[in-house]
Structures are given as C-alpha cells and as structure tokens.
Design a protein around this motif. Structure first.
Motif, short mmCIF file in Angstrom:
data_model
loop_
_atom_site.label_atom_id
_atom_site.label_comp_id
_atom_site.label_asym_id
_atom_site.label_seq_id
_atom_site.Cartn_x
_atom_site.Cartn_y
_atom_site.Cartn_z
N GLU A 31 0.83 -1.20 0.00
CA GLU A 31 0.00 0.00 0.00
C GLU A 31 0.87 1.25 0.00
O GLU A 31 0.60 2.22 -0.72
CB GLU A 31 -0.92 -0.02 1.23
N GLU A 32 1.93 1.21 0.79
CA GLU A 32 2.84 2.37 0.87
C GLU A 32 3.57 2.56 -0.45
O GLU A 32 3.71 3.68 -0.94
CB GLU A 32 3.85 2.13 2.00
N ALA A 33 4.04 1.47 -1.03
CA ALA A 33 4.78 1.55 -2.30
C ALA A 33 3.88 2.06 -3.42
O ALA A 33 4.31 2.88 -4.24
CB ALA A 33 5.35 0.19 -2.66
N GLU A 34 2.64 1.59 -3.46
CA GLU A 34 1.71 2.04 -4.50
C GLU A 34 1.39 3.52 -4.34
O GLU A 34 1.25 4.24 -5.34
CB GLU A 34 0.43 1.20 -4.46
N ARG A 35 1.26 3.96 -3.11
CA ARG A 35 0.99 5.38 -2.87
C ARG A 35 2.13 6.24 -3.40
O ARG A 35 1.92 7.24 -4.10
CB ARG A 35 0.80 5.63 -1.37
N ALA A 91 11.64 -4.02 -8.80
CA ALA A 91 11.38 -4.37 -10.20
C ALA A 91 10.14 -3.64 -10.71
O ALA A 91 10.13 -3.13 -11.84
CB ALA A 91 11.20 -5.87 -10.35
N SER A 92 9.10 -3.56 -9.90
CA SER A 92 7.87 -2.89 -10.30
C SER A 92 8.13 -1.41 -10.58
O SER A 92 7.69 -0.87 -11.61
CB SER A 92 6.83 -3.04 -9.20
N ILE A 93 8.84 -0.76 -9.68
CA ILE A 93 9.15 0.66 -9.84
C ILE A 93 10.06 0.87 -11.05
O ILE A 93 9.86 1.78 -11.86
CB ILE A 93 9.81 1.22 -8.57
N THR A 94 11.08 0.02 -11.17
CA THR A 94 12.05 0.16 -12.26
C THR A 94 11.41 0.01 -13.62
O THR A 94 11.66 0.82 -14.53
CB THR A 94 13.18 -0.89 -12.10
N GLU A 95 10.56 -1.00 -13.80
CA GLU A 95 9.94 -1.22 -15.10
C GLU A 95 9.07 -0.04 -15.51
O GLU A 95 9.08 0.37 -16.67
CB GLU A 95 9.12 -2.52 -15.09
N ASP A 96 8.31 0.51 -14.57
CA ASP A 96 7.48 1.67 -14.88
C ASP A 96 8.33 2.88 -15.24
O ASP A 96 8.02 3.64 -16.16
CB ASP A 96 6.57 2.01 -13.70
N ALA A 97 9.42 3.07 -14.50
CA ALA A 97 10.29 4.22 -14.75
C ALA A 97 11.03 4.08 -16.07
O ALA A 97 11.24 5.06 -16.78
CB ALA A 97 11.29 4.38 -13.60
N ILE A 98 11.42 2.85 -16.42
CA ILE A 98 12.13 2.63 -17.68
C ILE A 98 11.26 3.04 -18.87
O ILE A 98 11.75 3.65 -19.83
CB ILE A 98 12.57 1.16 -17.81
#
Length: 202
Positions: free
Chosen positions: A61-65, A130-137
C-alpha cells in the motif's frame, strides 16, 4: 466489503504500519497490532492469514501510494518536460519522507532485514524494486529514445537504477546528515547535471 469491515481493515493496517515502522517486522506481534487497532484477534485473522500477509499489505500500500505520486497511471511525458518532471517528483518524494518518518522507517527496516539475508525480505525488496524500475524505464525510453543513452555508455535500466540508488541514499540521510533543503538541492544538482547533459546532445 461493508463500511464497518473496511474501517476495521484500515485500523489494522494503520496499527501495523506504525508497529512495523517502530519495531520492524520481527519486533511487532499480532497482539500489538490487535491491541492498537482496537479490534479482536479474530478480526485480524479474518482479513489476513498471518503477520506476513499484514506486512506485505502495508508495504504494498505504501509503495503504490509513492509510485502513484512519482509515476501516475497513464503518464505521457513530452521530452521537453523531462527535466521538470524528474525534479519535481524527486523533491516531492524527499518532502514525503521528511514529513512522514513512519513511511521512511518502514522502508529502512525492510532494507535492513534484506541486508541481513532474510530471504522473504530480499524477495519483497526485489519485487518492489522491479515494479518501480519497469514503470520508470518506460518513461525514460519515451523521453530518450534510440541510442542517446548508449552513446554515453549507459542503458535506460542503468540510468533508472542510478537515480533510484542515489535517491534512496539521499532519503535515508534526511535530518541525519543532511537537511531536507540540502537533500532537495542534491537531487536538483543530479538531475540537471545528468538529464541536462543528455538533453543537449545532438
């Protein structure tokens, strides 16, 4: 889910968030969560099979926010706005972590446990990263297509990893070795130096 059920779940996650931030995963008991949420033990287990599931829900929840602030859904970033986008998003993250020590401590504890070799924590950190990285890439590729980065000897993934690593370091030191304003200044210098140089290439 009925309104009463939603409120009970929120109370559980709120109490767990504070407990995990202050005591870490292994120092926070289900009894602590139950007591501070003001619900019965049965209520906690109704929503979550165990403490690990509560922890993952809190961290997710914190990461998604945070990800929603940095990389909002449907983001399309014209090349000319890249500098301002990364400047403002980084500064916003710095402000959030400076103003919300509970959020910062959650991720500090998670990284510490991963560094200690706890396999479940390593897996959770890896998944989140990985989730954050893929979106940022995908954003970086849209802003700097083709071989603009490879001419500088760096890939889109390496650039994102560099930004994330440096931002992590800055955030971990806010109000310890650097002030919030110093953290913002460091971030601005990094972004202007790196993206400014790339953006000015033919």
């Amino acid at each position: 889910m009925a309104e009463e059920g939603r409120e009970a779940r929120k109370a559980i996650l709120r109490a767990a968030r504070e407990g995990f931030a202050a005591r870490g995963f292994y120092g926070t008991s289900m009894e602590y969560i139950t007591r501070n949420a003001g619900v019965s033990k049965g209520a906690v287990y109704w929503y979550f099979p165990g403490k690990w599931e509560v922890y993952k829900a809190v961290v997710a929840e914190e990461a998604e926010r945070l990800k929603g602030i940095v990389l909002p859904p449907g983001l399309e970033l014209p090349p000319g706005e890249a500098m301002d986008f990364f400047l403002t998003r980084g500064e916003r993250l710095i402000d959030i972590f400076a103003e919300d020590p509970v959020c910062r401590l959650l991720f500090v504890h998670l990284q510490l446990e991963a560094m200690r070799g706890r396999e479940e924590m390593i897996e959770l950190v890896t998944t989140l990263r990985a989730s954050i990285t893929e979106d940022a890439i995908s954003v970086i590729e849209a802003v700097f297509p083709g071989n603009i980065l490879t001419r500088r000897g760096i890939s889109h993934r390496e650039l994102v990893n560099m930004f994330v690593g440096i931002l992590n370091g800055i955030i971990l030191n806010i109000e310890l070795t650097i002030t919030r304003e110093e953290a913002r200044r460091n971030w601005r210098f990094l972004i202007r130096s790196v993206l400014g140089g790339i953006g000015n290439e033919p």
